[in-house]
Design a protein around this motif. Sequence first.
Motif, PDB file in Angstrom:
ATOM      1  N   ASP A   1       2.173   6.038  -1.426  1.00  0.00           N
ATOM      2  CA  ASP A   1       1.188   5.122  -1.271  1.00  0.00           C
ATOM      3  C   ASP A   1       1.669   4.227   0.085  1.00  0.00           C
ATOM      4  O   ASP A   1       0.677   4.224   0.829  1.00  0.00           O
ATOM      5  CB  ASP A   1       0.830   4.116  -2.372  1.00  0.00           C
TER       6      ASP A   1
ATOM      7  N   PHE B   1      -0.714   4.684   3.531  1.00  0.00           N
ATOM      8  CA  PHE B   1      -1.268   3.292   3.941  1.00  0.00           C
ATOM      9  C   PHE B   1      -0.896   3.034   5.537  1.00  0.00           C
ATOM     10  O   PHE B   1      -1.666   2.810   6.418  1.00  0.00           O
ATOM     11  CB  PHE B   1      -0.630   2.091   3.179  1.00  0.00           C
TER      12      PHE B   1
ATOM     13  N   HIS C   1       2.093  -2.503  -0.920  1.00  0.00           N
ATOM     14  CA  HIS C   1       1.613  -3.480  -1.941  1.00  0.00           C
ATOM     15  C   HIS C   1       1.638  -4.882  -1.204  1.00  0.00           C
ATOM     16  O   HIS C   1       1.244  -5.773  -1.874  1.00  0.00           O
ATOM     17  CB  HIS C   1       2.909  -3.294  -3.113  1.00  0.00           C
TER      18      HIS C   1
ATOM     19  N   ARG D   1      -1.948  -3.865   1.842  1.00  0.00           N
ATOM     20  CA  ARG D   1      -3.393  -3.321   1.841  1.00  0.00           C
ATOM     21  C   ARG D   1      -4.470  -4.303   1.105  1.00  0.00           C
ATOM     22  O   ARG D   1      -5.335  -3.782   1.542  1.00  0.00           O
ATOM     23  CB  ARG D   1      -3.084  -2.011   0.779  1.00  0.00           C
ATOM     24  N   ASP D   2      -4.145  -5.191   0.466  1.00  0.00           N
ATOM     25  CA  ASP D   2      -5.075  -6.048   0.016  1.00  0.00           C
ATOM     26  C   ASP D   2      -5.849  -7.134   1.004  1.00  0.00           C
ATOM     27  O   ASP D   2      -6.443  -7.928   0.608  1.00  0.00           O
ATOM     28  CB  ASP D   2      -4.700  -6.742  -1.399  1.00  0.00           C
ATOM     29  N   THR D   3      -5.063  -7.156   2.276  1.00  0.00           N
ATOM     30  CA  THR D   3      -5.325  -8.055   3.089  1.00  0.00           C
ATOM     31  C   THR D   3      -6.156  -7.429   4.195  1.00  0.00           C
ATOM     32  O   THR D   3      -5.338  -6.235   4.828  1.00  0.00           O
ATOM     33  CB  THR D   3      -4.148  -8.858   3.745  1.00  0.00           C
TER      34      THR D   3
ATOM     35  N   TRP E   1      -3.831 -10.043   9.234  1.00  0.00           N
ATOM     36  CA  TRP E   1      -2.411  -9.632   9.325  1.00  0.00           C
ATOM     37  C   TRP E   1      -1.591 -10.348   9.992  1.00  0.00           C
ATOM     38  O   TRP E   1      -0.341 -10.694   9.651  1.00  0.00           O
ATOM     39  CB  TRP E   1      -2.131  -8.123   9.824  1.00  0.00           C
TER      40      TRP E   1
END
Length: 556
Positions: free
Chosen positions: A122, A126, A182, A185-187, A192
Motif C-alpha cells: 500500500d 500510494f 497510513h 493518504r487520508d489528507t 500536506w
Amino acid sequence: MARRIRWQILIAAISSLTVLLLMSYLALTRASVARPLTGGDYVEGVVGAPLHLNPLLVDPAADPVAADLHRLIFEGLTRPGPDGLPMPALAESWTVDDSGTVYTFTLRSGVTWHDGAPVTVDDVLFTMRAVQGPAFAGDQNVAAFWRTVLVDRAGERSVSFRLDSPFAPFLRLTGFPILPAHLLRDTPPEQWEAMAFNRLPVGAGPYRLIERDDQRALLRANPSYFGSPPFIETIELRFFRTEQDALAALTRGDIQGLAFLSTGALADVNLPRNVVRRQALLDACTVLTFNLRDGPLTEIGVRRALAMALDKDALIAGVLNGQVARLDTPILHGWWAEAPDVQWYEPDPARAVSALDALGYVAGADGIRARNGQRLAFTLLTDSSPKRRAVAEEIARQWSAIGVRIVIEQVESGDLQRRLETHDFTMALHGWQRLGSDPDVFELWHSSQAERGRNYTGLTDADIDELLYNARKIYDIADRAALYNEFQQRWVDLAPGIMLYQPFLIHATVADLGGIIAVAPDEAVSPRLIMGREGRFADVNRWYLRSDREIRGDLR
C-alpha cells in the motif's frame, strides 16, 4: 659460572631476535584494520535549511538540504550500488517479463517505519500514484514518465509496474523515497504542506528525525533498520547561512564535517589541521554548448578547429587548480558505459589554423578571421559564477590565438536556463546536474529533444538518434555499453559541443570518521561516483567514529 652466564645471555639474545623476526613477519604479512564500534555523535554543517521534508513537495535540485535529510530518513525500492547498477533496498528482488515492459518487485518482509508500522505494498502504491498526481512538486520530467506507467498490486508483498515500451534506465527511477500511506493518504494533497509530517517525517531509512528547528536537524540511528545497523548513534545537520560561516565552524571544532564542490568558493581553502580532505565524483558536468542552428558553428570543420585549439588540461590546471576530472564525451566518469579508448582532439593550435585556412577563414586587419564577411566572433553566454567567468576567459584567451574572438556575457542562472531553452545563444558555458546512475543521455542529445527538450545544441544526426534509441530499449549491459561506445565515437566526430570537466564533491571531515564513500585525492583507488550531493550519505550506516584495531588479512 661466567661461562654459564654467557650462554644465558646468548640464549636470551637469540630468543629476542626470534621474537623480533616473528613480529616483523606478522607486520609484513598481516594488515591491522579498524573494527568499527557502535556509538558517537557526528555533526555536519550544511548551507541553508530545508524547505519541505515531504519528498512529494520538493525538487531536490532546488532544496539540497532537504535531499540530504531524505537520504538519511527514507528508502526507495532500489538504490544505486557502488558500480552504479541498481541494488535492492525496500525491495528484496525484482523481475522483468519477456516483453521488457512489466517489472514486478517483491518487498522485504519485516521492514517497519520509524513509528513501528509495517512497510507494505500500500505504501508503494500510494507513493507512486502521488508522484503521478498533479500535486507532485518534484522533478516534472520524472513525474511525466511515471504518468505513463501503470502501477498495480501483484501480491501480498509484490507490486508491478507496466511500461508503454521497454526502457532500460527504468530502475534508476525506482529509488524515489517510499512514503508511509497510513500517515498521508487520508489528507488531501493540498494540505500536506501544513502537516506535522512535513516537519518531522517518518521513514524507513537508517536514521529517524527526532528534532528540528531553525538551527539544526537531529537524527538518531534506526534500531529496526533492515540493512546493517548504523554505528554512529546520532547525526546532526547544522544549518549555516554561507559556506564561509560553515568553514569557520569547522575550524573552531563546532562541527566535524562539511561538504562542498571542487568548483566552489571553498575549493582552495586550507583546512584545519585535524580535518582531512576526501573527494567523490558527482553526477554532473560543465559543457561548452554550440548552437548548431545558424552561423559558422553549423560547419563541422569550424567546430573541430575550435576543439583542436582548446587545451583542456591547461585550462583545468590553470583556472581550476586541477580539482576537477577532465571530461571528453557526454558519458561521465564512473558510469559503466565510460569508454576510455574514445579520444578527443589533441590540442594543436597550428592544425586548427590550417583547418580554418582551408575553410577560407582568413584573418582581417583586426586579427579576427572571416569568410565572405562572416566573422568568427561569438558571444559566450554563462552564469554569474566567478569560476565560470574565469573558465570563459581562458577559453577566449586560447581561441584568440587562432583568430577567433569571444565576447563573454554573464547572466543570472535563471536567465541562462531560459535562454538555453529558447535557443537564444550562440555558445553557452553551463552545467548539467543530477544526471543519475544510468548513462542514458537521450534527453540531452537525441534530435527529438532539440526543440522542446534539453538538446540545446539542436543536434540532429540519424546515427546518434539510432544509437541512443536502441541503448534505452535493450537490457543487456554489454550490448548497451557497445552502443554507448559507438555513440561517443560519433559524438566526438561531430563535435556539437565541448565537454569540459566533471566536478568532485569534497567531503572535509575529522580524521577519525571512517567508512565514508569519499577518498583522499592521493589514494590509489579511483573516486566513486555519487548521485547528487546527498549521495555522500549512501553508506551512512557504515560510518563510524569509534573503532579498535585488529590483525586481519594477508599482504603477501
